[in-house]
Design a protein around this motif. Sequence first.
Motif, PDB file in Angstrom:
ATOM      1  N   HIS A 260      47.709  42.332  35.651  1.00 25.52           N
ATOM      2  CA  HIS A 260      48.817  43.030  36.272  1.00 25.52           C
ATOM      3  C   HIS A 260      50.092  42.379  36.527  1.00 25.52           C
ATOM      4  O   HIS A 260      50.861  42.687  37.111  1.00 25.52           O
ATOM      5  N   HIS A 261      50.334  41.392  35.444  1.00 24.64           N
ATOM      6  CA  HIS A 261      51.554  40.762  35.442  1.00 24.64           C
ATOM      7  C   HIS A 261      52.266  40.162  36.671  1.00 24.64           C
ATOM      8  O   HIS A 261      53.270  40.333  36.978  1.00 24.64           O
ATOM      9  N   HIS A 262      51.383  39.373  37.382  1.00 24.98           N
ATOM     10  CA  HIS A 262      51.754  38.973  38.795  1.00 24.98           C
ATOM     11  C   HIS A 262      52.947  38.052  38.844  1.00 24.98           C
ATOM     12  O   HIS A 262      54.066  37.776  39.681  1.00 24.98           O
ATOM     13  N   GLU A 263      53.480  37.201  37.658  1.00 19.58           N
ATOM     14  CA  GLU A 263      54.365  36.385  37.433  1.00 19.58           C
ATOM     15  C   GLU A 263      55.630  37.230  37.234  1.00 19.58           C
ATOM     16  O   GLU A 263      56.622  36.961  37.990  1.00 19.58           O
ATOM     17  N   GLN A 264      55.662  38.119  36.636  1.00 19.93           N
ATOM     18  CA  GLN A 264      56.791  39.153  36.218  1.00 19.93           C
ATOM     19  C   GLN A 264      57.123  39.732  37.742  1.00 19.93           C
ATOM     20  O   GLN A 264      58.193  40.110  38.186  1.00 19.93           O
ATOM     21  N   LEU A 265      55.905  40.344  38.307  1.00 22.04           N
ATOM     22  CA  LEU A 265      55.945  41.077  39.562  1.00 22.04           C
ATOM     23  C   LEU A 265      56.828  40.203  40.799  1.00 22.04           C
ATOM     24  O   LEU A 265      57.474  40.838  41.286  1.00 22.04           O
ATOM     25  N   THR A 266      56.439  38.856  40.691  1.00 25.60           N
ATOM     26  CA  THR A 266      56.781  37.942  41.637  1.00 25.60           C
ATOM     27  C   THR A 266      58.443  37.566  41.478  1.00 25.60           C
ATOM     28  O   THR A 266      59.105  38.178  42.464  1.00 25.60           O
ATOM     29  N   SER A 267      58.730  37.580  40.362  1.00 24.07           N
ATOM     30  CA  SER A 267      60.287  37.246  40.057  1.00 24.07           C
ATOM     31  C   SER A 267      61.040  38.623  40.196  1.00 24.07           C
ATOM     32  O   SER A 267      62.146  38.256  40.502  1.00 24.07           O
ATOM     33  N   GLU A 268      60.627  39.619  39.561  1.00 20.63           N
ATOM     34  CA  GLU A 268      61.485  40.691  39.645  1.00 20.63           C
ATOM     35  C   GLU A 268      61.354  41.592  40.987  1.00 20.63           C
ATOM     36  O   GLU A 268      62.252  42.306  41.151  1.00 20.63           O
ATOM     37  N   SER A 269      60.332  41.468  41.507  1.00 19.45           N
ATOM     38  CA  SER A 269      59.984  42.352  43.070  1.00 19.45           C
ATOM     39  C   SER A 269      59.924  41.517  44.100  1.00 19.45           C
ATOM     40  O   SER A 269      60.632  41.612  45.316  1.00 19.45           O
ATOM     41  N   LEU A 270      58.582  40.708  44.260  1.00 22.44           N
ATOM     42  CA  LEU A 270      58.397  40.069  45.342  1.00 22.44           C
ATOM     43  C   LEU A 270      59.356  38.955  46.209  1.00 22.44           C
ATOM     44  O   LEU A 270      59.610  39.239  47.294  1.00 22.44           O
ATOM     45  N   VAL A 271      59.936  38.273  45.186  1.00 25.63           N
ATOM     46  CA  VAL A 271      60.899  37.421  45.798  1.00 25.63           C
ATOM     47  C   VAL A 271      62.180  38.038  46.420  1.00 25.63           C
ATOM     48  O   VAL A 271      63.162  37.494  47.125  1.00 25.63           O
ATOM     49  N   GLN A 272      62.671  39.197  45.698  1.00 27.50           N
ATOM     50  CA  GLN A 272      63.896  39.900  45.947  1.00 27.50           C
ATOM     51  C   GLN A 272      63.650  40.575  47.395  1.00 27.50           C
ATOM     52  O   GLN A 272      64.945  40.999  47.838  1.00 27.50           O
ATOM     53  N   VAL A 273      62.631  40.876  47.994  1.00 34.60           N
ATOM     54  CA  VAL A 273      62.690  41.750  48.951  1.00 34.60           C
ATOM     55  C   VAL A 273      62.059  40.924  50.343  1.00 34.60           C
ATOM     56  O   VAL A 273      60.930  40.628  50.004  1.00 34.60           O
ATOM     57  N   PRO A 274      62.569  40.617  51.411  1.00 37.03           N
ATOM     58  CA  PRO A 274      62.279  39.819  52.478  1.00 37.03           C
ATOM     59  C   PRO A 274      60.742  40.421  52.968  1.00 37.03           C
ATOM     60  O   PRO A 274      59.920  39.515  53.162  1.00 37.03           O
ATOM     61  N   GLY A 275      60.652  41.660  53.031  1.00 37.92           N
ATOM     62  CA  GLY A 275      59.230  42.055  53.571  1.00 37.92           C
ATOM     63  C   GLY A 275      57.934  41.783  52.550  1.00 37.92           C
ATOM     64  O   GLY A 275      57.108  41.436  52.887  1.00 37.92           O
ATOM     65  N   LEU A 276      58.446  42.023  51.282  1.00 39.56           N
ATOM     66  CA  LEU A 276      57.598  41.699  50.352  1.00 39.56           C
ATOM     67  C   LEU A 276      57.058  40.149  50.082  1.00 39.56           C
ATOM     68  O   LEU A 276      56.035  39.716  49.986  1.00 39.56           O
ATOM     69  N   CYS A 277      58.148  39.436  50.208  1.00 36.82           N
ATOM     70  CA  CYS A 277      57.972  37.979  50.324  1.00 36.82           C
ATOM     71  C   CYS A 277      57.230  37.626  51.019  1.00 36.82           C
ATOM     72  O   CYS A 277      56.104  36.669  51.008  1.00 36.82           O
ATOM     73  N   LYS A 279      54.939  39.371  53.008  1.00 37.67           N
ATOM     74  CA  LYS A 279      53.483  39.864  52.891  1.00 37.67           C
ATOM     75  C   LYS A 279      52.655  39.263  51.856  1.00 37.67           C
ATOM     76  O   LYS A 279      51.567  39.163  52.001  1.00 37.67           O
ATOM     77  N   PHE A 280      53.341  38.801  50.525  1.00 40.31           N
ATOM     78  CA  PHE A 280      52.429  38.522  49.465  1.00 40.31           C
ATOM     79  C   PHE A 280      52.617  37.154  49.148  1.00 40.31           C
ATOM     80  O   PHE A 280      51.752  36.516  48.324  1.00 40.31           O
ATOM     81  N   LEU A 281      53.745  36.390  49.502  1.00 43.74           N
ATOM     82  CA  LEU A 281      53.758  35.156  48.863  1.00 43.74           C
ATOM     83  C   LEU A 281      53.831  34.041  50.006  1.00 43.74           C
ATOM     84  O   LEU A 281      53.836  34.158  51.097  1.00 43.74           O
ATOM     85  N   ASP A 282      53.575  32.924  49.394  1.00 47.49           N
ATOM     86  CA  ASP A 282      53.417  31.573  50.266  1.00 47.49           C
ATOM     87  C   ASP A 282      54.617  30.833  50.651  1.00 47.49           C
ATOM     88  O   ASP A 282      55.846  31.330  50.202  1.00 47.49           O
ATOM     89  N   SER A 283      54.846  29.781  51.251  1.00 45.11           N
ATOM     90  CA  SER A 283      56.016  29.147  51.546  1.00 45.11           C
ATOM     91  C   SER A 283      56.743  28.594  50.161  1.00 45.11           C
ATOM     92  O   SER A 283      57.943  28.294  50.155  1.00 45.11           O
ATOM     93  N   SER A 284      56.040  28.505  49.179  1.00 42.30           N
ATOM     94  CA  SER A 284      56.493  27.978  47.894  1.00 42.30           C
ATOM     95  C   SER A 284      56.688  29.289  47.041  1.00 42.30           C
ATOM     96  O   SER A 284      57.279  29.149  45.716  1.00 42.30           O
ATOM     97  N   ASN A 285      56.773  30.399  47.571  1.00 39.00           N
ATOM     98  CA  ASN A 285      57.166  31.677  46.719  1.00 39.00           C
ATOM     99  C   ASN A 285      56.263  31.951  45.586  1.00 39.00           C
ATOM    100  O   ASN A 285      56.765  32.538  44.653  1.00 39.00           O
ATOM    101  N   HIS A 286      54.851  31.664  45.871  1.00 34.78           N
ATOM    102  CA  HIS A 286      53.917  31.780  44.614  1.00 34.78           C
ATOM    103  C   HIS A 286      53.103  32.850  45.572  1.00 34.78           C
ATOM    104  O   HIS A 286      52.991  32.828  46.882  1.00 34.78           O
ATOM    105  N   VAL A 287      52.341  33.894  44.734  1.00 31.26           N
ATOM    106  CA  VAL A 287      51.429  34.601  45.333  1.00 31.26           C
ATOM    107  C   VAL A 287      50.449  33.949  46.247  1.00 31.26           C
ATOM    108  O   VAL A 287      49.747  33.008  45.596  1.00 31.26           O
TER     109      VAL A 287
END
Length: 371
Positions: A260-277, A279-287
């Motif tokens: 599911h390409h989580h590294e790409q998902l993280t860099s392109e989506s999850l870190v860009q949106v505070p709510g997603l960050c 919800k899905f990321l830890d304090s180091s911005n990793h899933v």
Amino acid sequence: PGRQSQVPRTSKSQPGFDQASPGICGQAIHGCGALAACQLARHGRAVSTAGARGRGGRARRARVQQRAGNDRGMFDHLSDAWSALLNGGVSSAAPSGGHCKLNFCTYNVFDGFNHWDEGRVGLFREWVMSQRVDVLGLTEVNGLTQSKLEALGYSCGLPHCHLQLAKSGFHLAILSRYPLSAHDTSSCSEHLHHGVLHAQVSVEGARAWHVLITHLTPFEAAKRREEAALIAEYSRGLQSEPLVLMGDLNSLSALDLERHHHEQLTSESLVQVPGLCQKFLDSSNHVDYEPVEILYRAGLCEAASSEDVELTTVPTPVCVDGNHAAEMRLDYILLGSSLASSLRGAAAKMWTVRDSRTNVISDHYPVMCSL
């Protein structure tokens, strides 16, 4: 909610019988009728043969008459089965010989079918009937009452049900083809955002199945760790029995990292949106995979077939939730350790169902597991 309950089997006087009968019973009745007609034709040929060849000797007549008698017995058996279907509505008896194949399903139905949108509810009924679901776990059953859930269950051919109210208003429910009893989970659920539902499903001729249905908090991953730990602890005493945990875990799994390409998902989506960050990321911005990992470590397992299947469950074309901004797997069906290591568990198959109906019923796709 959570109180021990036993739901009666369907009868003609109960709601939903007329709707359930054509879909669930109709095909079975048609099949019984065809087989019965075939047996009747064989019976007629056998009797004819006995008359035509009767002069060939008593032994031959005896053999033919015995065969006709056997066929008549088969015809009577099929007629009885046909009558039972006509008179009893949806049958909860398991097939004889070998274990009964069961189809489990988890479905987040988006805010009670988008506030009970009749079009979505109608598509849901059609879809459930088409899939021959045996045990269905529902999340976000908002706004429903026990009586309304029962009517929905009867209309889908799943006459046994239990609704567990959640303090959040995002309720949990189970619908089943087979009788079930619900357990009191209040001691655990009071610490969970949406709670956990625990039911035992009784399949004739087999051990009862423990089914846990949950919906983890949609907010911080750190809170989901706490919830997962509580559910893991609750499940430990059930691991030696047939156990299935299913629901919306609002979490990603490390098993999906590459497919599911989580590294790409993280860099392109999850870190860009505070709510997603959040919800899905830890304090180091990793899933943050820990919520699901806690369940894995407690002995709950994926079906083996899921390794080769595309399992993303959000978004659908009607999704309006900004937290479903990319394709992800949030909905799971996990097997208890003893079930996963059994022959039945080894043969389990799991998949996400994407079709014209599930595209519009909810903002999540349903997940099926055949056991």
